[in-house]
Design a protein around this motif. Structure first.
Motif, PDB file in Angstrom:
ATOM      1  N   VAL A 136       0.831  -1.204   0.000  1.00  0.00           N
ATOM      2  CA  VAL A 136       0.000   0.000   0.000  1.00  0.00           C
ATOM      3  C   VAL A 136       0.868   1.258   0.000  1.00  0.00           C
ATOM      4  N   LEU A 137       1.895   1.285   0.844  1.00  0.00           N
ATOM      5  CA  LEU A 137       2.759   2.472   0.911  1.00  0.00           C
ATOM      6  C   LEU A 137       3.447   2.726  -0.430  1.00  0.00           C
ATOM      7  N   ASP A 138       3.932   1.677  -1.073  1.00  0.00           N
ATOM      8  CA  ASP A 138       4.572   1.845  -2.384  1.00  0.00           C
ATOM      9  C   ASP A 138       3.589   2.430  -3.394  1.00  0.00           C
ATOM     10  N   ARG A 139       2.361   1.912  -3.372  1.00  0.00           N
ATOM     11  CA  ARG A 139       1.362   2.377  -4.338  1.00  0.00           C
ATOM     12  C   ARG A 139       1.011   3.849  -4.102  1.00  0.00           C
ATOM     13  N   TYR A 140       0.849   4.225  -2.843  1.00  0.00           N
ATOM     14  CA  TYR A 140       0.533   5.611  -2.515  1.00  0.00           C
ATOM     15  C   TYR A 140       1.692   6.536  -2.855  1.00  0.00           C
ATOM     16  N   GLU A 141       2.913   6.095  -2.581  1.00  0.00           N
ATOM     17  CA  GLU A 141       4.084   6.924  -2.913  1.00  0.00           C
ATOM     18  C   GLU A 141       4.144   7.214  -4.408  1.00  0.00           C
ATOM     19  N   VAL A 154       8.661  11.003  -2.592  1.00  0.00           N
ATOM     20  CA  VAL A 154       7.821  10.892  -1.400  1.00  0.00           C
ATOM     21  C   VAL A 154       8.074   9.558  -0.706  1.00  0.00           C
ATOM     22  N   GLN A 155       8.104   9.618   0.611  1.00  0.00           N
ATOM     23  CA  GLN A 155       8.259   8.405   1.423  1.00  0.00           C
ATOM     24  C   GLN A 155       7.127   8.344   2.439  1.00  0.00           C
ATOM     25  N   GLY A 156       6.539   7.171   2.585  1.00  0.00           N
ATOM     26  CA  GLY A 156       5.492   6.974   3.574  1.00  0.00           C
ATOM     27  C   GLY A 156       5.907   5.953   4.608  1.00  0.00           C
ATOM     28  N   LYS A 157       5.663   6.261   5.874  1.00  0.00           N
ATOM     29  CA  LYS A 157       5.977   5.310   6.933  1.00  0.00           C
ATOM     30  C   LYS A 157       5.134   5.612   8.164  1.00  0.00           C
ATOM     31  N   PHE A 170       3.273  10.794   4.939  1.00  0.00           N
ATOM     32  CA  PHE A 170       3.902  10.911   3.626  1.00  0.00           C
ATOM     33  C   PHE A 170       4.603  12.265   3.561  1.00  0.00           C
ATOM     34  N   ARG A 171       5.895  12.239   3.289  1.00  0.00           N
ATOM     35  CA  ARG A 171       6.686  13.461   3.253  1.00  0.00           C
ATOM     36  C   ARG A 171       7.892  13.246   2.343  1.00  0.00           C
ATOM     37  N   PRO A 172       8.620  14.332   2.002  1.00  0.00           N
ATOM     38  CA  PRO A 172       9.814  14.159   1.171  1.00  0.00           C
ATOM     39  C   PRO A 172      10.864  13.289   1.869  1.00  0.00           C
ATOM     40  N   VAL A 173      11.603  12.561   1.079  1.00  0.00           N
ATOM     41  CA  VAL A 173      12.690  11.742   1.617  1.00  0.00           C
ATOM     42  C   VAL A 173      13.758  12.655   2.199  1.00  0.00           C
TER      43      VAL A 173
END
Length: 434
Positions: A136-141, A154-157, A170-173
């Motif tokens: 899911v995180l990969d898809r949203y990114e 963008v990175q989500g965690k 979700f924010r910039p790396v």
């Protein structure tokens, strides 16, 4: 001739019966095991359509697509010829991912609404709560990077910086500076040490962004002022600068506080399920009208209401107080609503740790409660009474366990009795008979 025509009609039916893996139309698709997601959402995500010619390969691909959404722990399926032998009927059995989290954005060059709209266009399954699975995180990114035209990676965690439940951020790396010290000025009504300690507990060590600091202020500092009637407290200025201590890597954050005037409690209305018990609940909450409102007291009163409902079988009761603020008169009116939920009754009683003499005595003291509204506080109160009456000479620790049966709306109770030593378990001596 007739035999030849009959053969044309029967041959596909016989083939379907004899070869269940051959391609035939999908005539029915059933979804089992779903809780949050609707069958329509799951069918859409699977890629299968009624009337589509399918074989085992199509079902394997549909299963892979569902697992690829990241919304399911497992996906199984079965398919068979329908009763008319005109096609396949299939059943997908899914186990959904248990934990879902709200998500938010920080430091991305687009509005929250625009980013959520971009995700909604691409997302079949998820809403405002999503699992923290990598799929899911990969898809949203990817969707967010595309929406931002590749200008930001963008990175989500999962993020635990804010009080309460974790969120997916979700924010910039890249790393951000962390808060190493905090200061507040403009405070008058809250003791400075209390204010500073409360904010430092949640802020020190977290990554600095102004939105994050404001969320921390709302969660940790605003309640201190609302307990003093300062409902319109604001934090107009937040300044961050590198720490002046040479051996500290981080930023020093200074927050300006504008307290605003105190507000008094105005009218209190009880609505919904609470309306019928308004007089009783007014005495229970003990709120003082026309005095400076204290929202710690308001919360305590709401907790008392919930406890009262739970003592009469309404285990899922929720109480809330909606505010109407009059900024001219500096008053706040409350509309108190209770969502009682279903009523639960006493179910089975189990007793552990007593012998054939002690258990009947406790059952007699417990009494017949089957079918009566369950009191959530009664099992522990009952055990306290057993201790206070000195019914057993050698009684050690006691505890209770409850099992809530949502389907039958009953609660089973287990009372556990331990001896003063492990050797005493099961050999307790009766003192005073109940």
């Amino acid at each position: 001739m007739r035999a030849w025509l009959l053969g044309l009609v029967l041959s596909p039916l016989l083939a379907l019966a004899q070869s269940p893996t051959a391609p035939y139309p999908l005539t029915n698709l059933t979804i089992k095991g779903n809780k949050r997601f609707t069958p329509a959402q799951i069918v859409a995500a699977s890629g299968l359509k009624i009337g589509q010619v399918v074989s085992k390969d199509n079902f394997d691909s549909a299963r892979a697509r569902l697992l690829g959404t990241g919304a399911f722990e497992s996906v199984g399926y079965e398919f068979k010829p329908n009763t008319a032998k005109s096609g396949y009927e299939a059943t997908f059995d899914v186990a959904e991912v248990a934990l879902l989290y709200p998500y938010r954005f920080e430091d991305l060059p687009a509005s929250d609404a625009a980013l959520r709209a971009a995700l909604a266009k691409q997302e079949i399954m998820m809403g405002q709560l999503i699992p923290a699975t990598r799929e899911v995180l990969d898809r949203y990114e990817k969707v967010l990077i595309q929406a931002l035209e590749g200008k930001v990676t963008v990175q989500g965690k999962l993020n635990y910086d804010l009080p309460g439940e974790p969120t997916i951020l979700f924010r910039p790396v890249g790393d951000r500076p962390r808060i190493s010290e905090v200061h507040l000025n403009g405070n008058e009504s809250v003791p400075a040490a209390q204010l500073l300690n409360k904010f430092a507990d949640v802020a020190i060590g977290t990554e600095f962004t102004e939105p994050a600091v404001r969320r921390l202020l709302e969660a940790s500092i605003r309640p201190l002022y609302e307990a003093r009637g300062k409902l319109r407290v604001t934090f107009p200025k937040i300044v961050a600068e590198p720490s002046k201590h040479p051996d500290v890597v981080g930023v020093s954050v200074t927050v300006t506080v504008e307290e605003g005037p105190p507000y008094k409690l105005g009218a209190v209305r009880f609505t919904g399920a609470a309306a019928k018990q308004a007089k009783e609940l007014e005495g229970l909450v003990k709120w003082r009208k026309d005095e400076t409102v204290n929202f710690d007291d308001i919360k305590t009163g709401l907790d008392r209401i919930v406890t009262r409902y739970k003592s009469t079988g309404y285990l899922h009761a929720v109480a809330r107080a909606d505010r109407t603020v009059d900024d001219k008169e500096h008053t706040v009116d409350l509309a108190v609503n209770v969502e009682a939920g279903p009523e639960f009754k006493y179910g089975k009683l189990d007793i552990r740790g007593l012998d054939v003499i002690g258990e009947p005595a406790i059952r007699k003291m417990w009494g017949v409660k089957d079918g009566k509204p369950f009191d959530a506080g009664y099992p522990d109160a009952f055990l306290k009474e057993v201790h206070d009456q000195g019914i057993f000479d050698d009684l050690g620790e006691t505890s209770s366990q409850t099992k809530v049966n949502e389907d039958t709306k009953t609660v089973d109770v287990t009372l556990i009795f331990l001896g003063s030593t492990p050797q005493d378990s099961g050999r307790r001596r009766l003192g005073k008979q109940p």
